[in-house]
Structures are given as structure tokens and as C-alpha cells.
Design a protein around this motif. Sequence first.
Motif, PDB file in Angstrom:
ATOM      1  N   ASP A 187       0.804  -1.224   0.000  1.00 21.25           N
ATOM      2  CA  ASP A 187       0.000   0.000   0.000  1.00 21.25           C
ATOM      3  C   ASP A 187       0.837   1.274   0.000  1.00 21.25           C
ATOM      4  OD1 ASP A 187      -2.365  -1.480  -0.008  1.00 21.25           O
ATOM      5  OD2 ASP A 187      -2.396  -1.608   2.181  1.00 21.25           O
TER       6      ASP A 187
ATOM      7  N   PRO B 120      -2.047  -6.035  -7.815  1.00 24.04           N
ATOM      8  CA  PRO B 120      -3.272  -5.721  -7.068  1.00 24.04           C
ATOM      9  C   PRO B 120      -4.504  -5.660  -7.981  1.00 24.04           C
ATOM     10  CG  PRO B 120      -1.807  -3.808  -7.207  1.00 24.04           C
ATOM     11  CD  PRO B 120      -1.024  -4.970  -7.689  1.00 24.04           C
ATOM     12  N   LYS B 121      -5.501  -6.461  -7.637  1.00 22.52           N
ATOM     13  CA  LYS B 121      -6.692  -6.571  -8.482  1.00 22.52           C
ATOM     14  C   LYS B 121      -7.476  -5.265  -8.564  1.00 22.52           C
ATOM     15  CE  LYS B 121      -7.416 -11.528  -7.727  1.00 22.52           C
ATOM     16  NZ  LYS B 121      -8.348 -12.576  -7.222  1.00 22.52           N
ATOM     17  N   ASP B 122      -7.421  -4.483  -7.502  1.00 19.61           N
ATOM     18  CA  ASP B 122      -8.220  -3.263  -7.468  1.00 19.61           C
ATOM     19  C   ASP B 122      -7.462  -2.038  -7.983  1.00 19.61           C
ATOM     20  OD1 ASP B 122      -6.427  -3.245  -5.409  1.00 19.61           O
ATOM     21  OD2 ASP B 122      -7.796  -2.399  -3.920  1.00 19.61           O
ATOM     22  N   PHE B 123      -6.272  -2.243  -8.554  1.00 24.23           N
ATOM     23  CA  PHE B 123      -5.490  -1.102  -9.027  1.00 24.23           C
ATOM     24  C   PHE B 123      -5.653  -0.921 -10.528  1.00 24.23           C
ATOM     25  CE2 PHE B 123      -1.626   0.831 -10.774  1.00 24.23           C
ATOM     26  CZ  PHE B 123      -1.632   2.028 -10.073  1.00 24.23           C
ATOM     27  N   GLU B 124      -6.041   0.283 -10.937  1.00 26.01           N
ATOM     28  CA  GLU B 124      -6.165   0.633 -12.352  1.00 26.01           C
ATOM     29  C   GLU B 124      -5.298   1.866 -12.620  1.00 26.01           C
ATOM     30  OE1 GLU B 124     -10.187   1.094 -13.598  1.00 26.01           O
ATOM     31  OE2 GLU B 124     -10.859  -0.760 -12.626  1.00 26.01           O
TER      32      GLU B 124
ATOM     33  N   GLU C 130      -7.021   5.114 -13.661  1.00 20.65           N
ATOM     34  CA  GLU C 130      -7.817   5.685 -12.568  1.00 20.65           C
ATOM     35  C   GLU C 130      -6.913   6.354 -11.533  1.00 20.65           C
ATOM     36  OE1 GLU C 130     -11.256   6.673 -10.442  1.00 20.65           O
ATOM     37  OE2 GLU C 130     -11.006   5.914 -12.491  1.00 20.65           O
ATOM     38  N   TYR C 131      -5.746   5.775 -11.303  1.00 22.16           N
ATOM     39  CA  TYR C 131      -4.807   6.318 -10.327  1.00 22.16           C
ATOM     40  C   TYR C 131      -4.367   7.731 -10.710  1.00 22.16           C
ATOM     41  CZ  TYR C 131      -0.643   6.512  -7.297  1.00 22.16           C
ATOM     42  OH  TYR C 131       0.304   6.878  -6.360  1.00 22.16           O
TER      43      TYR C 131
END
Length: 306
Positions: free
Chosen positions: A173, A196-200, A203-204
Motif C-alpha cells: 500500500d 493488485p486486483k483493485d489497481f487501475e 484511474e490512479y
Amino acid sequence: MVELLLKRYLWLIDTLMRGGEMTYDEIADQWSKSSVNDNDSVLSKRTFYNHCQAVARHFGIDIECRRGRGLNLYSIANPEAIEENSLTKWALDSFSLGELLLGKASIADKILLEEIPSGREWLEPVLLSLQNNHQIELEYENFFGVKFAGVVSPLCVKLFKRRWYVLCEVERDRKRIFSLDRVKMLNTTDKPFIYPKDFEPAEYFRDVFGIVAGTGGKVENIVIRTYAELPGYLRSLPMHHSQREISSSEEYTDFSLRLKPSFDFIQELLLHREQLEVLSPKTLRDEIAEIISKMNKHYEDSNSKK
């Protein structure tokens, strides 16, 4: 061999994008004149059909054939596949420009280009590690002399103002971005990591201008007033995807943007000198005014020393 085939695929896509519907003979004629065809080879029908299949397989771009009376016309069936894929579009634009320039070698001294900073040599191993979900080992030192050495997990690469950057997870993190032209050493490793599956990546960076992201701060509605020829520049090349034109007159044009007013964004605002004024929020307007005041003081101090 792989690089040569990739250039041929890009050439075929670019040729059909510019030519629209074309016969096989027309495509083969263009191939005979192409700078990519450095060995003066003939584009056989079998090779052409193989390239069409490879373009569909690697790029998701379908080349269709419209059959007529003794005349087959080839074209790209889904041009939106290019527009919707930023990597394909960038590669195609770069290839098209490169072929255009290579075809004008006789006037090379009349074509002035911007130099690219060092660091390009690290891009390939970073991309390989991203592709395989393997960690990288690097040594890094920024322009302030702050050093870093360790094994990190690459999350994405980003090109900004002619420099390549790699965003990495250095701890759980905790992310950090590294400019490749400031990397002292970089090695790929065999150490796998779980992406990380939730990391785009998109979008970041969505709410920032540039490469400074994930450092806190809130998204704000920013209104700028632009003068002289700057409105035209911003209409043709917006600062940020959130940019909207909200009013215009003979003297000025106002734009709104929604993002975090990071260091990179403030630098961009100052780049436009007296042709740009921040209207809101007041905190950003005051910050810009303070920077300008400090700049003015530098000149006042230097004048007093003369």
C-alpha cells in the motif's frame, strides 16, 4: 524478426487508415515504396493474408474484404479499435511519423527534433517485468540527491514531458514513482508478485496533471481565464481530460478543470505567463500569486545589487 514483423503490421494498419478502401495491387504498390521494405521485397498475397490475420490477433483490428465485380477492396472494419486503445493509437502515430521522416532523409538537416533524455534503455526490462508480473531491482537517485535502492513491484509506466516514469509498489500500500533517466541500475528478477486486483493505472492518475499522484490533496473545481492566443492552444490540446470551456469574449476565454492542483499542474499554469489567470479556488489563486511575488522579489534583489 519480431520487431520487423511488428513494423510490417503497423505499416499495413497505417496504409489502410490513410488509404481507405484499397485493392491488393494498390497495397502491394505502397509496400514497394515503403521505407520499412528495406530489402525491396514483394508483398505476396499469402504474406498479405497472413499479416491481416496477425493484425487481428495482436491488435484486435479486423481487415475486411468487400468483393466486387472482379475487384476486391480491403479496409479496416473497426477503426474504433484504434481510437479506444491508447497504446495502439500511440504506436501507430509514432510509426506513421517515423516512416514519414525516414522518407525525407535527404532533408534531415532541415528537420529539427527534440532530444529524448536518457533512460530509454531501462524501459524494455521494466515492460518485460510488467508483462510477467516480476519484481525489479533498482538503484535510484533524484536531482536532490535522495537515493533509493531495493526490490520493487512495477505497476505501470507513464510518459510525461519526454520522460518515462515507472510507478512501483515499494511496500504494501505504499507507491513511489521513479523517472527512468535517473535510474542508476535496474535488473529484472525471477521474483513474482501479485498485481493488485483493485489497481487501475488510468484511474490512479485520472485526477492529476503529470506524474505526482497518490500524495493526498483533494480534487477541486478550478477555473482559469486565458488571454491572447492561449484559448486556441487549449482548445486544440487540452491541459487535462476534464477541461471544459465555460465562457468566451473578445478579451478572454474561461475554462474549468477538475483535478488535484499538484506541483506539476502549478508548473504548467506558470508556463503560460501573463496569458493565464487562476480565478478559483482562492487558495490556488493565492498560491500562484505568492509564487509570482517571490519571483518578482528575485529580480528586485538582483537589480538592487547592480
